[in-house]
Design a protein around this motif. Structure first.
Motif, PDB file in Angstrom:
ATOM      1  N   GLY A  35       2.551   1.599  -3.342  1.00 30.31           N
ATOM      2  CA  GLY A  35       1.517   2.032  -4.284  1.00 30.31           C
ATOM      3  C   GLY A  35       1.197   3.509  -4.121  1.00 30.31           C
ATOM      4  N   LEU A  36       1.132   3.967  -2.880  1.00 30.12           N
ATOM      5  CA  LEU A  36       0.850   5.388  -2.616  1.00 30.12           C
ATOM      6  C   LEU A  36       1.971   6.281  -3.148  1.00 30.12           C
ATOM      7  CD1 LEU A  36      -0.729   7.687  -1.225  1.00 30.12           C
ATOM      8  CD2 LEU A  36       0.539   7.165   0.868  1.00 30.12           C
ATOM      9  N   TYR A  37       3.200   5.964  -2.782  1.00 26.89           N
ATOM     10  CA  TYR A  37       4.312   6.829  -3.188  1.00 26.89           C
ATOM     11  C   TYR A  37       4.519   6.808  -4.699  1.00 26.89           C
ATOM     12  CZ  TYR A  37       5.700   8.367   1.416  1.00 26.89           C
ATOM     13  OH  TYR A  37       5.718   8.999   2.634  1.00 26.89           O
ATOM     14  N   GLU A  52       0.832  -1.211   0.000  1.00 24.14           N
ATOM     15  CA  GLU A  52       0.000   0.000   0.000  1.00 24.14           C
ATOM     16  C   GLU A  52       0.866   1.260   0.000  1.00 24.14           C
ATOM     17  OE1 GLU A  52      -3.936  -1.827   2.325  1.00 24.14           O
ATOM     18  OE2 GLU A  52      -2.349  -0.823   3.452  1.00 24.14           O
ATOM     19  N   LEU A  62      11.056   3.505  -1.415  1.00 25.61           N
ATOM     20  CA  LEU A  62      10.227   4.681  -1.692  1.00 25.61           C
ATOM     21  C   LEU A  62      11.068   5.828  -2.281  1.00 25.61           C
ATOM     22  CD1 LEU A  62       7.862   4.765   1.407  1.00 25.61           C
ATOM     23  CD2 LEU A  62       7.544   3.660  -0.803  1.00 25.61           C
ATOM     24  N   ALA A  63      12.345   5.897  -1.858  1.00 25.50           N
ATOM     25  CA  ALA A  63      13.222   6.937  -2.411  1.00 25.50           C
ATOM     26  C   ALA A  63      13.462   6.705  -3.898  1.00 25.50           C
ATOM     27  CB  ALA A  63      14.551   6.954  -1.658  1.00 25.50           C
ATOM     28  N   THR A  98       2.233   6.949  -6.857  1.00 25.11           N
ATOM     29  CA  THR A  98       1.304   7.889  -7.493  1.00 25.11           C
ATOM     30  C   THR A  98       1.820   9.327  -7.453  1.00 25.11           C
ATOM     31  OG1 THR A  98       0.030   8.425  -5.497  1.00 25.11           O
ATOM     32  CG2 THR A  98      -0.680   6.500  -6.754  1.00 25.11           C
ATOM     33  N   PHE A  99       2.872   9.582  -6.666  1.00 23.26           N
ATOM     34  CA  PHE A  99       3.387  10.952  -6.576  1.00 23.26           C
ATOM     35  C   PHE A  99       4.265  11.318  -7.775  1.00 23.26           C
ATOM     36  CE2 PHE A  99       3.363  10.307  -1.686  1.00 23.26           C
ATOM     37  CZ  PHE A  99       1.995  10.518  -1.666  1.00 23.26           C
ATOM     38  N   TYR A 100       4.597  10.325  -8.613  1.00 23.19           N
ATOM     39  CA  TYR A 100       5.558  10.569  -9.695  1.00 23.19           C
ATOM     40  C   TYR A 100       4.951  10.248 -11.055  1.00 23.19           C
ATOM     41  CZ  TYR A 100       8.775  10.619  -5.757  1.00 23.19           C
ATOM     42  OH  TYR A 100       9.388  10.921  -4.586  1.00 23.19           O
TER      43      TYR A 100
END
Lengths: 248, 265
Positions: A105-107, A102, A149-150, A109-111
């Motif tokens: 998947g969330l992070y 999750e 995430l990075a 969507t930021f890119y």
């Protein structure tokens, strides 16, 4: 699409200074990192490593001095810098009740062009933990997720503040392999390290910080040669008068 | 790198500024909802406390006529219970979530991405609004189904008052989140603020039992103003503009204070 101009330096920091109350954390630090370089930041606790990389990442404002990431100002051109710069922070937590998948998947969507979830999890070895909540991960697993995430947005510059601290040997080798694969993709990496073995294996260049100043910037082999020492550990002692071994 | 990127690039090869799109907002909102649902204890207060108050006071109030066929249940108890739903969510729960996010560095981590930490705020407000609707539906179902409450005479006005009140409670919550130094302080300040507003707004027995100056102050605070305005809308009486003004002022003042003092890290 034009090919990225590789002559623009990945990072240019000029005369950075940062004080917290009466303590000078970073004192007149300048550095330049070319695209595709893997650069390690070494120093004992309190040397200013984290403050330096956070200033570079635009997460703190310097009292004076300036930073450019791929020619961009991280404060004035925040949106563009955030897109090309991936950051792993030392003390940042994540939504505790969300699972590994999750959060990735969330992070993602930021890119605009994220790396696939499966690829990210494979890179840091968390494929089997994909349905585990962040709060139930071990410290090392949380750290690896934070590295994933990075890398979620396919950054061209990555700042890693805690690559392998506290990881077991197997996870450590996995993170080294991840950094090596970034190198193969010509991604620029700025990593804070606590071990000589790590910078010798991964880094093209080492920045030695002591009391908020850069005391040396050279290849690992160059550092050893210029300090007249036999090993990088000895070079560190010769240049800073301190031993890296006392650091956890 | 992909060659399908639709944007043009600049001299240094960096893409133009990009903002996370609608999908990102939706995913974040779903994630916030999961956080709220998985924090079971946090759900109990806004969903169960109002029902408890309702069940304890509804039976006698339903037998106490006030005006035009409406009972004390319609005029005092139900508006109060619906206000408690908003207050617990806005003033107690939301600040504690935000303070926790700030304390653990979640907001700071988000600020290192193209996402704005403000997205978390919007997502929290959206999730809180859904919680408030569920709380509202539960309270109304019990009030109508079990205790024979009456429908509001001015439904539209009641809905409008409720939305304004929701904004006011969030604004109070944002002030708490902005001023509280730690997550524990946020919970403590939120609870105190909620019970102070509630006490002055008639949560522990009617406003008439309070000293007159306190009752007047309480009526101007968001809790009391909401109860009074909802009660008026329920029986079809004109809503006192002073109550609406008080709520609107809370929204404006609260947002201003929160925007000035809120820190992401």
């Amino acid at each position: 699409m034009s090919t990225p101009d590789t002559s623009t330096p990945a990072v240019v920091a000029t005369r950075l200074r940062k004080r917290y109350g009466g303590t000078t954390a970073v004192d007149d630090v300048s550095l330049r990192i070319e695209q595709g370089e893997v650069v390690g930041v070494l120093g004992v606790n309190g040397a200013g490593k984290t403050t330096t990389v956070e200033l570079v990442a635009g997460l703190r404002r310097p009292d004076s001095g300036s930073v450019r990431v791929l020619g961009l100002d991280p404060h004035r051109e925040r949106g563009r810098v955030r897109q090309v710069l991936g950051v792993q922070l030392q003390h940042a937590s994540l939504h505790a009740a969300l699972t590994v998948a999750e959060l990735v998947g969330l992070y993602r969507t930021f890119y605009p062009q994220p790396r696939p979830t499966a690829e990210l999890l494979e890179l840091v070895g968390l494929t089997e933990q994909r349905t585990v909540r962040f709060e139930r991960l071990s410290g090392g697993q949380q750290q690896r997720l934070s590295i994933a995430l990075a890398l979620a947005g396919r950054p061209r510059v990555v700042v890693l503040d805690e690559l392998t601290t506290g990881l077991d040997p197997r996870a450590r080798r996995r993170m080294w392999a991840a950094v090596e694969s970034l190198r193969d993709e010509a991604v620029t990496v700025l990593l804070v390290s606590h071990t000589m073995e790590e910078v010798e294996r991964l880094c093209d260049r080492v920045l030695l910080l002591d009391a908020g100043r850069v005391v040396a910037s050279d290849t690992p082999a160059g550092l050893v040669a210029s300090s007249g020492a036999d090993t990088l550990d000895d070079a560190f002692v010769a240049l800073t008068g301190k031993s890296l071994e006392v650091v956890e | 790198m992909s060659t399908t990127h639709p944007h043009t690039t600049t001299v240094s090869g960096t893409p133009p500024a990009w903002r996370p799109g609608l999908r990102s907002w939706l995913v974040l909102t779903v994630c916030e909802a999961k956080m709220v649902v998985r924090d079971t204890a946090g759900l109990v207060v806004p969903l169960v406390l109002p029902l408890l108050i309702l069940v304890m006071s509804a039976a006698p109030a339903a037998d106490q006529p006030v005006t035009g066929g409406y009972t004390a249940l319609d005029v005092y108890v139900l508006p109060l219970v619906l206000t408690v739903v908003l207050g617990t969510i806005g003033v107690i729960n939301m600040p504690s979530f935000l303070a926790y996010y700030r304390r653990t560095g979640i907001l700071r981590r988000l600020s290192a991405t193209p996402a704005s930490p403000a997205m978390v705020l919007v997502a929290q407000v959206a999730v809180s609004a859904v919680q408030a609707l569920i709380g509202l539906a539960g309270a109304l179902a019990v009030a109508f189904g079990v205790f024979g409450a009456h429908r509001p005479a001015h439904l539209g006005t009641a809905v409008a008052v409720y939305l304004l009140a929701m904004g006011a409670m969030y604004a109070v919550g944002m002030v708490v989140a902005a001023l509280a130094p730690t997550p524990n302080a946020a919970v403590a300040i939120g609870l105190v603020a909620f019970f102070a507003l509630g006490a002055l707004g008639g949560m522990f027995g009617g406003v008439s039992s309070l000293p007159a100056p306190l009752a007047t102050v309480g009526e101007w605070l968001p809790f009391g103003a909401t109860v009074a305005a909802l009660g008026s809308a329920w029986v079809g009486a004109p809503v006192d503009p002073a109550h609406l003004l008080a709520l609107a002022a809370t929204v404006v003042l609260g947002s201003g204070i929160a925007a000035t003092f809120f820190r992401w890290s």
